[in-house]
Enzyme design. Structure first.
Site, short mmCIF file in Angstrom:
data_model
loop_
_atom_site.label_atom_id
_atom_site.label_comp_id
_atom_site.label_asym_id
_atom_site.label_seq_id
_atom_site.Cartn_x
_atom_site.Cartn_y
_atom_site.Cartn_z
N ASP A 19 0.85 -1.20 0.00
CA ASP A 19 0.00 0.00 0.00
C ASP A 19 0.88 1.24 0.00
OD1 ASP A 19 -2.43 1.42 0.17
OD2 ASP A 19 -2.19 1.67 2.32
N GLU A 21 0.74 5.49 0.72
CA GLU A 21 0.03 6.74 1.02
C GLU A 21 0.66 7.76 0.09
OE1 GLU A 21 -2.54 6.66 2.77
OE2 GLU A 21 -2.23 4.71 3.69
N HIS A 160 -5.76 4.10 7.11
CA HIS A 160 -5.14 5.14 6.28
C HIS A 160 -3.66 5.34 6.59
CE1 HIS A 160 -8.88 5.88 4.44
NE2 HIS A 160 -9.44 6.35 5.53
N ASP A 165 -2.91 -0.79 7.06
CA ASP A 165 -3.77 -1.15 5.92
C ASP A 165 -3.25 -2.40 5.22
OD1 ASP A 165 -5.49 0.90 6.39
OD2 ASP A 165 -4.87 2.16 4.71
#
Ligand code: SF4
Length: 940
Positions: A19, A21, A160, A165
């Site tokens: 993942d 951000e 988040h 996550d």
């Protein structure tokens, strides 16, 4: 097979969940701020790699609020160019998994190209938990990572942030792989077929599962047992009672020691309090149904009116044997509540045999034949996203008992479902035993058959009006109960609206349009039959060229219109924007020739369709072909009617507007015409057509009388109508159960200071009372402004705030709100009615602004003009009464049972300051306490 063996066989023994951000959504301008990757081996976490990343520019405020990653946190972190080789090394060649992988992949590809060389591709096998969850957890209200994680019992803390996550993504992926492997081969094969023309993540996974099922000879059952519970409701209810006789009086059912009291205490499914007004309500309903008249009854919240009208509804249907009683609600909530809760309750109470069905409009149901055609379609007419949206449908179809597509949230939540939906929903033209090979396995056929025999049919207003206008869906019925009657006018506006759109025209001629894949099948049939009579082929060719002409002229018309109005609309909003017109020539003056050509092509087609139908009968053409042309004839008449109504023939009793809507990259345009006063149509299609009509709601009166409501539904038009009106008050003791605080400070809801008033109040309430609080807005813009103010102050934990943003569905907000004992729900229109949150589920209700209609809306403006032209005051005669009904609905959310207690706070100071304000004060059955400082508010 053991799960570990399945993982090995699918080459998923090792995989990496990852993942990013980021500073935004666009990899060409945005950068990553964090990466996390977790390598799983044999279903367990084996290795993790996570790092913050310095994007090289300030992180936008909005992103900081979502992720919590600040400029200070990343100041000493590596840059994207430093971190990319480490990411690439960690990823290696293992399969990679993300939730909504196209997003993360776009950043990964961009990093590789920017820092490892233009030719560096991502070659790992790709897996995406988002479409897997949409398909195999099709029933979840939404499929955001947090919701899916919660479903599987994973923690949402750290949401988040990339590492938290990512761990959840890996766990979710394993659960979903296990679930996919619980399905039999035909389901998996159908998903593989639906993806055959597109390249998407998971495609090879499905192929591998199908191969494994074949290799293991598991053709009719999955490889593993399912661990996901699915409760699928039925829309047919059959009750076998032990009694032959129905109670003769309402008292025997609802009175002290009556059947309902016994049934409920035996079944322990709630509490029952004897209420004299409930008995009187049942008696009144009985009288109305027996005398074949029109009854209008207002019944306060908590009276138990549904059971009270169900008793005579069933009794008359069983004893008169003259057809079913139809019960119509406006909202899906009430329709479900009636069918799944109240009908079984009254069945248990009366203990007599009867049956009931719940019906919706045809296009709510899946058409298996059209779905099969779409999956088999080789023309490549559906996009990857659209193909992916079929996965949830295929899986849901394996379970559903109703075929009602609204059950499948996984389909609805997929952006590709819009157009696909119109291609797989039931469409009248095909429903014929001879044509459809799925006919016997179709959902509509047994439902319709059961409805023919049913004593009760639960529908919505829309289906009721549509059947009354064009009979054929429901069996004939002598009685109807219209619940949520205050919405009857809105339902009528929707029903009698005429809409002319490019998409509808294109669909209506697609059967013979050479550009449409759908026409191929019919063309082949005509070509075969043309060997018997070649006129068929010639006529078909003529139809094809007319269809082409119609498409061309429609495109010219709508392209010109788009050009004309595009600049007048706001591209940043996704709701429908309306521009009123009186004559179409005001919008476009130079398309008269196109419209003429369009209509003459339609007329020509209609003539040729009749000809071709005759020839088909002569050559003994297939039923399918004959039906198709019948349908085409109907479609053409619809084009003609919608074009003539909206463009050619203005009528002073109708209002017209052009409606534009931006959706993603697309722009949709419609020409709309609606009768200004639908009372005329209601009179003709409803009041003159059904013997006995009971209209009921908690909010029908305005002031002390029914005059406004009766006039709006058209009952003033015919003085011969005998309307029986009654009022039964709510059994609640509002004075003891509720306190009404009225804001009398200076700030109006429209002032820029208003978000501060709202935030001050919410902070005070949270700090002092910690009760569930709902605040009702009249516009999303105002809601967002207040939410942003509250969030930016940082005094309220925003994980407890459920605000109705663009992507949040009503049900998911309600679910989250129910789970937080001190939650704050911020909602607009959808929350003003149909929300039932008893006791501690809602203890503080705030109304941010009086719910006046938007006076510039064409429908509102046209009606108001009529009143003004007659020399009367439209504001007092229409605007205030409409707002009053809505205001009462909003207030009704607070006290739902006699045990509820709560605060009602109205923040619209016009109630205290304007002359008309006293009108609204009187609607709240509690003494008003003015306040201009939040500290003055006390709980009960
Ligand atoms: S009967 Fe009609 S709706 Fe049902 S599968 Fe066949 S064509 Fe579709």
């Amino acid at each position: 097979m053991k799960f570990s063996d399945v993982l090995g066989a699918l080459n998923l023994d090792t995989f990496i969940a990852f993942d990013f951000e980021t500073t935004g959504l666009n990899p060409s301008v945005d950068q990553i701020t964090e990466f996390a990757g977790v390598r799983f081996r044999s279903g367990e976490i084996d290795e993790t790699f996570s790092t913050l990343v310095n994007p090289g520019f300030p992180i936008p405020e909005k992103i900081i609020r979502i992720t919590g990653i600040t400029d200070e946190m990343v100041a000493d972190s590596p840059s994207p160019s430093e971190v990319t080789p480490q990411i690439a090394e960690f990823m290696g060649n293992d399969p990679i998994v993300a939730h909504n992988i196209p997003f993360d992949l776009s950043f990964l590809e961009s990093l590789y190209k920017s820092h490892l060389g233009e030719d560096r591709e991502v070659e790992n096998a790709l897996y995406d938990t988002l479409p897997l969850a949409r398909s195999f957890l099709f029933f979840l209200p939404n499929h955001q990572l947090g919701t899916v994680a919660e479903h599987f019992g994973y923690s949402r803390s750290g949401e988040h942030r990339a590492e938290a996550d990512t761990i959840n993504v890996g766990g979710i992926f394993l659960k979903l792989v296990e679930e996919v492997c619980s399905y039999p081969l035909p389901v998996i094969q159908k998903i593989v077929s639906s993806l055959k023309r597109v390249e998407v993540a998971n495609k090879q996974f499905y192929v591998a599962v199908a191969n494994l099922l074949v290799a293991e000879n598991h053709l009719d059952e999955g490889l593993l047992p399912s661990k996901v519970e699915k409760e699928m409701p039925s829309n047919i209810f059959k009750f076998k009672g032990s009694q032959n006789e129905l109670p003769k009086e309402a008292e025997m059912v609802f009175g002290e020691g009556g059947l309902l009291q016994k049934a409920i205490s035996v079944g322990n499914d709630g509490e029952f309090e004897v209420r004299a007004d409930q008995i009187s309500y049942a008696d009144k309903s009985w009288e109305i149904m027996g005398t074949k008249g029109i009854g209008v009854i207002e019944a306060g919240t908590g009276l138990g009116k549904s059971l009270a009208y169900l008793y005579p509804s069933i009794t008359y249907a069983l004893t008169n044997n003259d057809g079913p009683t139809v019960i119509a609600s406006f909202t899906k909530n009430l329709q479900d509540q009636l069918f799944y809760r109240e009908v079984p309750r009254i069945a248990k109470t009366l203990d007599v045999s009867f049956s009931a069905t719940m019906m919706k409009g045809r296009n709510n149901y899946i058409c298996k034949t059209r779905l099969d055609w779409l999956i088999a379609d080789n023309s490549g007419r559906i996009s990857p996203r659209e193909a992916e949206s079929l996965g949830p449908v295929i899986v849901w179809l394996h379970w559903t008992k109703t075929g009602d597509l609204t059950e499948c949230a996984g389909f609805r939540n997929n952006k590709g479902s819009g157009r696909v939906s119109s291609l797989i929903r039931s469409d009248q033209g095909f429903c014929n035993r001879k044509v459809c090979r799925n006919y016997n396995g179709c959902f509509i056929t047994p439902l319709r058959e059961a409805s023919q025999e049913a004593d009760l049919i639960v529908v919505n207003h829309s289906l009721l009006l549509s059947d009354l206008t064009m009979p054929g869906i429901l069996p004939s019925f002598p009685r109807v109960v219209i619940d949520e009657g205050h919405n009857l006018v809105n339902a009528a506006y929707n029903q009698f609206e005429v809409r002319f759109t490019r998409e509808r025209v294109r669909d209506n001629v697609s059967m013979v349009d050479p550009k449409s894949a759908r026409s191929l099948r019919l063309k082949n049939q005509i070509q075969t039959l043309g060997q018997v009579n070649s006129d068929l082929i010639n006529l078909f060719k003529t139809l094809q060229s007319s269809a082409k002409e119609i498409r061309k002229e429609t495109n010219i018309l709508f392209d010109s219109l788009t050009e004309e109005i595009d600049g007048m609309l706001d591209r940043s909003v996704s709701y429908a924007q309306k521009i009123r017109y009186f004559q179409f020539t005001e919008l476009l003056s130079d398309v008269g020739k196109n419209i003429k050509n369009l209509l003459s092509s339609v007329d020509e087609m209609i003539t040729n369709v009749v000809e071709i139908q005759k020839l088909l009968v002569e050559v003994k053409g297939s039923d399918e072909a004959i039906l198709n042309f019948e349908r085409l004839g109907e479609n053409l008449k619809e084009i003609k009617l919608s074009c003539r109504t909206t463009v050619v023939e203005p009528n002073e009793d109708w209002v017209y507007w052009v409606e534009g809507r931006y959706f993603n990259e697309d722009f949709y345009l419609a020409l709309v015409a609606v009768p200004i006063d639908p009372g005329v149509q209601l009179q003709k299609f409803l009041f003159e057509a059904v013997d006995s009509i009971l209209i009921t709601s908690a909010t029908l009166r305005v002031g002390d009388g029914f005059d406004y409501f009766l006039q709006r539904i058209g009952l003033h038009l015919d003085s011969d109508n005998t309307v029986n009106t009654s009022v039964f008050p709510s059994p609640f003791f509002y004075d003891d159960q509720c306190i009404y605080y009225q804001w009398v400070g200076e700030e109006l809801p429209s002032s820029i200071e208003f978000p501060k008033v709202v935030s001050d109040l919410l902070e005070y309430l949270q700090e002092n009372f910690q009760k569930r609080t709902m605040i009702l807005f009249t516009s999303r813009k105002s809601l967002i402004a207040c939410y942003e103010e509250l969030r930016s102050r940082g005094n309220v934990d925003t994980s407890r705030v459920f605000a109705q943003h663009q992507s949040s569905s009503r049900s998911s907000l309600l679910r989250g709100f129910r789970d937080k004992p001190d939650g704050i729900l911020m909602g607009t229109t959808a929350f003003w009615e149909g929300v039932d949150l008893p006791r501690s589920l809602l203890e503080i209700l705030i109304i941010a602004k009086l719910p006046f209609e938007v006076h510039t809306d064409p429908l509102v403006a046209s009606f108001n003009e009529r009143i003004s032209e007659a020399g009367r005051n439209a504001f007092m005669e229409r605007t205030v009464p409409e707002a009053a009904i809505r205001f009462r609905q909003g207030f009704g959310r607070l006290i739902r049972t006699s045990h509820d207690e709560g605060l009602f706070i109205n923040l619209d100071n016009r109630v205290a300051k304007k002359q008309y304000g006293s009108y609204f004060q009187k609607l709240i059955p509690v003494t008003m306490r003015p306040f201009s400082n939040v500290n003055e508010i006390k709980f009960l």
